[in-house]
Motif scaffolding. Sequence first.
Motif, PDB file in Angstrom:
ATOM      1  N   LYS A 140      67.694  69.006  79.595  1.00 60.84           N
ATOM      2  CA  LYS A 140      68.701  69.983  77.990  1.00 60.84           C
ATOM      3  C   LYS A 140      68.708  69.239  76.913  1.00 60.84           C
ATOM      4  CE  LYS A 140      71.501  71.345  82.712  1.00 60.84           C
ATOM      5  NZ  LYS A 140      72.765  72.079  83.270  1.00 60.84           N
ATOM      6  N   SER A 141      69.416  69.926  76.874  1.00 61.98           N
ATOM      7  CA  SER A 141      69.376  69.752  74.638  1.00 61.98           C
ATOM      8  C   SER A 141      70.753  69.475  74.673  1.00 61.98           C
ATOM      9  CB  SER A 141      68.822  71.172  74.230  1.00 61.98           C
ATOM     10  OG  SER A 141      68.894  70.857  72.805  1.00 61.98           O
ATOM     11  N   PHE A 142      70.476  68.179  73.468  1.00 64.56           N
ATOM     12  CA  PHE A 142      71.558  67.916  73.169  1.00 64.56           C
ATOM     13  C   PHE A 142      72.578  68.872  72.325  1.00 64.56           C
ATOM     14  CE2 PHE A 142      69.505  63.671  72.754  1.00 64.56           C
ATOM     15  CZ  PHE A 142      69.748  63.240  74.300  1.00 64.56           C
ATOM     16  N   GLN A 143      72.403  69.730  71.975  1.00 66.73           N
ATOM     17  CA  GLN A 143      72.746  70.078  70.690  1.00 66.73           C
ATOM     18  C   GLN A 143      72.888  71.599  70.862  1.00 66.73           C
ATOM     19  OE1 GLN A 143      71.971  70.465  67.042  1.00 66.73           O
ATOM     20  NE2 GLN A 143      71.564  72.900  67.001  1.00 66.73           N
ATOM     21  N   THR A 144      74.048  72.714  71.528  1.00 60.18           N
ATOM     22  CA  THR A 144      74.011  73.660  72.128  1.00 60.18           C
ATOM     23  C   THR A 144      74.550  74.649  70.855  1.00 60.18           C
ATOM     24  OG1 THR A 144      76.396  73.336  73.065  1.00 60.18           O
ATOM     25  CG2 THR A 144      74.820  73.053  74.339  1.00 60.18           C
ATOM     26  N   GLY A 145      75.111  74.218  69.441  1.00 60.48           N
ATOM     27  CA  GLY A 145      74.911  75.114  69.182  1.00 60.48           C
ATOM     28  C   GLY A 145      74.950  74.702  67.167  1.00 60.48           C
ATOM     29  N   GLU A 146      74.772  75.671  66.537  1.00 63.79           N
ATOM     30  CA  GLU A 146      74.935  75.532  65.194  1.00 63.79           C
ATOM     31  C   GLU A 146      74.671  76.390  64.443  1.00 63.79           C
ATOM     32  OE1 GLU A 146      71.008  73.678  63.663  1.00 63.79           O
ATOM     33  OE2 GLU A 146      70.560  75.176  62.679  1.00 63.79           O
ATOM     34  N   ARG A 147      75.305  76.399  63.210  1.00 60.04           N
ATOM     35  CA  ARG A 147      76.018  76.882  62.072  1.00 60.04           C
ATOM     36  C   ARG A 147      76.186  77.095  60.940  1.00 60.04           C
ATOM     37  NH1 ARG A 147      81.447  79.161  59.681  1.00 60.04           N
ATOM     38  NH2 ARG A 147      81.829  77.200  60.428  1.00 60.04           N
ATOM     39  N   LEU A 148      75.430  77.847  60.071  1.00 59.40           N
ATOM     40  CA  LEU A 148      75.291  77.462  58.854  1.00 59.40           C
ATOM     41  C   LEU A 148      76.690  77.972  57.957  1.00 59.40           C
ATOM     42  CD1 LEU A 148      71.149  78.461  57.765  1.00 59.40           C
ATOM     43  CD2 LEU A 148      72.395  76.040  57.567  1.00 59.40           C
ATOM     44  N   LEU A 149      77.438  77.505  57.195  1.00 58.76           N
ATOM     45  CA  LEU A 149      78.311  78.408  56.632  1.00 58.76           C
ATOM     46  C   LEU A 149      77.854  79.192  55.418  1.00 58.76           C
ATOM     47  CD1 LEU A 149      80.840  74.424  56.073  1.00 58.76           C
ATOM     48  CD2 LEU A 149      80.366  75.865  57.836  1.00 58.76           C
ATOM     49  N   ASP A 150      78.523  80.407  55.559  1.00 56.83           N
ATOM     50  CA  ASP A 150      78.732  81.395  54.562  1.00 56.83           C
ATOM     51  C   ASP A 150      79.337  80.660  53.621  1.00 56.83           C
ATOM     52  OD1 ASP A 150      78.603  84.181  56.679  1.00 56.83           O
ATOM     53  OD2 ASP A 150      76.692  83.075  56.336  1.00 56.83           O
ATOM     54  N   LYS A 151      78.539  81.529  52.249  1.00 56.28           N
ATOM     55  CA  LYS A 151      79.495  81.247  50.951  1.00 56.28           C
ATOM     56  C   LYS A 151      80.468  81.341  50.811  1.00 56.28           C
ATOM     57  CE  LYS A 151      75.943  79.728  48.543  1.00 56.28           C
ATOM     58  NZ  LYS A 151      75.944  78.284  48.146  1.00 56.28           N
ATOM     59  N   ASP A 152      81.170  82.854  51.716  1.00 54.94           N
ATOM     60  CA  ASP A 152      82.247  83.231  51.429  1.00 54.94           C
ATOM     61  C   ASP A 152      83.110  82.449  52.592  1.00 54.94           C
ATOM     62  OD1 ASP A 152      81.386  84.527  53.503  1.00 54.94           O
ATOM     63  OD2 ASP A 152      82.278  86.606  53.580  1.00 54.94           O
ATOM     64  N   ASP A 153      83.066  81.920  53.622  1.00 52.00           N
ATOM     65  CA  ASP A 153      83.814  81.298  54.163  1.00 52.00           C
ATOM     66  C   ASP A 153      84.089  79.416  54.007  1.00 52.00           C
ATOM     67  OD1 ASP A 153      83.659  82.561  56.290  1.00 52.00           O
ATOM     68  OD2 ASP A 153      82.119  81.801  57.007  1.00 52.00           O
ATOM     69  N   LEU A 154      82.811  79.535  52.107  1.00 48.12           N
ATOM     70  CA  LEU A 154      83.179  77.854  51.726  1.00 48.12           C
ATOM     71  C   LEU A 154      84.268  77.726  51.425  1.00 48.12           C
ATOM     72  CD1 LEU A 154      79.554  76.862  50.855  1.00 48.12           C
ATOM     73  CD2 LEU A 154      80.671  75.742  52.475  1.00 48.12           C
ATOM     74  N   PRO A 155      85.437  78.086  50.864  1.00 47.63           N
ATOM     75  CA  PRO A 155      86.451  77.554  49.813  1.00 47.63           C
ATOM     76  C   PRO A 155      87.076  77.555  51.609  1.00 47.63           C
ATOM     77  CG  PRO A 155      85.813  79.561  48.565  1.00 47.63           C
ATOM     78  CD  PRO A 155      84.692  80.031  50.193  1.00 47.63           C
ATOM     79  N   VAL A 156      87.892  78.905  52.256  1.00 54.11           N
ATOM     80  CA  VAL A 156      88.608  77.976  53.219  1.00 54.11           C
ATOM     81  C   VAL A 156      88.459  76.583  53.830  1.00 54.11           C
ATOM     82  CG1 VAL A 156      87.743  79.477  55.080  1.00 54.11           C
ATOM     83  CG2 VAL A 156      90.389  79.117  54.887  1.00 54.11           C
TER      84      VAL A 156
END
Length: 391
Positions: free
Chosen positions: A308-324
Motif C-alpha cells: 500500500k502507498s504511504f500517501q492517500t491524498g493531496e491537494r493543490l491550494l487554489d489561489k482563492d483558498d490561500l488568503p484564509v
Amino acid sequence: MISATFSDQEVAELQLPPLSLYIHVPWCIRKCPYCDFNSHALKNELPEKQYVQALLKDLTNELQFVQGRELHTIFIGGGTPSLMSAQAYDSLFEGLQKLLTFSHDIEITMEANPGTFEQERFNGFRATGINRLSIGVQTFDDACLERLGRIHSGSEAQQAVSMARRAGFDNLNLDLMHGLPGQSEVMAMQDLDQAIQLAPEHLSWYQLTIEPNTMFWTKPPKLPEDESLWSIQEKGQQKLASHGFTQYEISAYSQEGRRARHNLNYWQFGDFIGIGAGAHGKLTDLATDTIKRNWKTRTPSDYLSSEKSFQTGERLLDKDDLPVEFMMNALRLREGVDSKLFSQRTGLSLNTIQPSLEKARSMELLIKDTSRLQPSERGSLFLNELLELFC
C-alpha cells in the motif's frame, strides 16, 4: 468569495519558507476519551524497527519537493512517541541526516506522557539529539486525570519533569488543560500554580473541547459553565503573565526566547514534511508556483504494508483558498505577522485582500497598523468572525 482570477498587480513573487519535519508515532497505551488524534492502543509488541524503516522510505518519496533546503525543526507527535526506544530514534535520526541537512541549531521536540517515563530511557532520548520535550500533563488532579482516562497520576507528572531535567533537557513544554469535568476555578488555578512551580520554559494551556469521533462526543461529560470558563481564562492569563509567561498564540505561553519554533513555522505558513501514519504535510514548489498539502494513510497496519502507498491524498491550494489558509494560521499569533509575509508565503499581493483588510479594521478586529496583520484584542476573542472576512 475572493476571486480566483488575479491581475499582474495582484500576483507577487512566491518565496520558499523555512522547512520543518513532522513525524507521527500512532501508538499509545490507551486511547483517551477526549482524543481525536490518529492514535491506536498498542495491543502487541511495538514494531519500531519496521516503523523506522517505513518512515525513512516515506521521507525518501518526499525529497523531490524539498529542493535542497535545510531542516530547521522536527516535531515527533502521536500517540505516545516516548513508547519507542532511544535505539529506534538513533536509527531514525541517522537515516534522516543522510536524507536531509539539519540546521546547526535545529529544534527537535518529542511528545512524552508521564506514564512512560523511565530515567534511563529519557537519558537515551537526550543523547540521540532530541532537545525539547512536550510533556502531556493535562492536570495534576488525580480525580480529573481518571475522568480523562489518563494512565498517570499528578505526582508522576511532577516526577517526569524532574527526570527530564536530570536527563539534561533544558527546554520543556507542559501541556495543560482546563475546563475539565468536575474541575472548579480553584482547581484550575491550583493546576497552573503547580505547573509554574516546576519552572517549564513553555506552557500549552487550553480549554478542553469535545470533538467528534471521540468517546466524550458519544457520552458527553458535564463541563463547567461558560461563566466559569471565562473567569478561568482571565485569571489564568493574569497569573501566567505575572510569572513571566508571554502569551504569543491562542494557547501558547513562553518564557523569554523559548517560543516553540516548530509551531511558529506552522502559524507563519511555513513548509513542513509529514511522515508517519496519518501525518499531514504542506510544501511550496517554486517550479510550478504552487502550494500542496498531502496526507498519509491513518492505519498503522496499512502504513507498514509494502503493498500500500504511504500517501492517500493531496491537494493543490487554489489561489482563492490561500488568503484564509494563511490567515487562519497567522492570526492565531497575538503579535500577528509582518504584512509582507502574506505575499512571500502565498505569492499574492495584499491587493487581493485589501477590501477584507479594510472591513476587518473598520470592525476593530485587526489593528490599524497596515505594516502588520495583527488581530486586535476583540479580533482574538472573535477569531472565527475575523477569518470569515477572508473566505
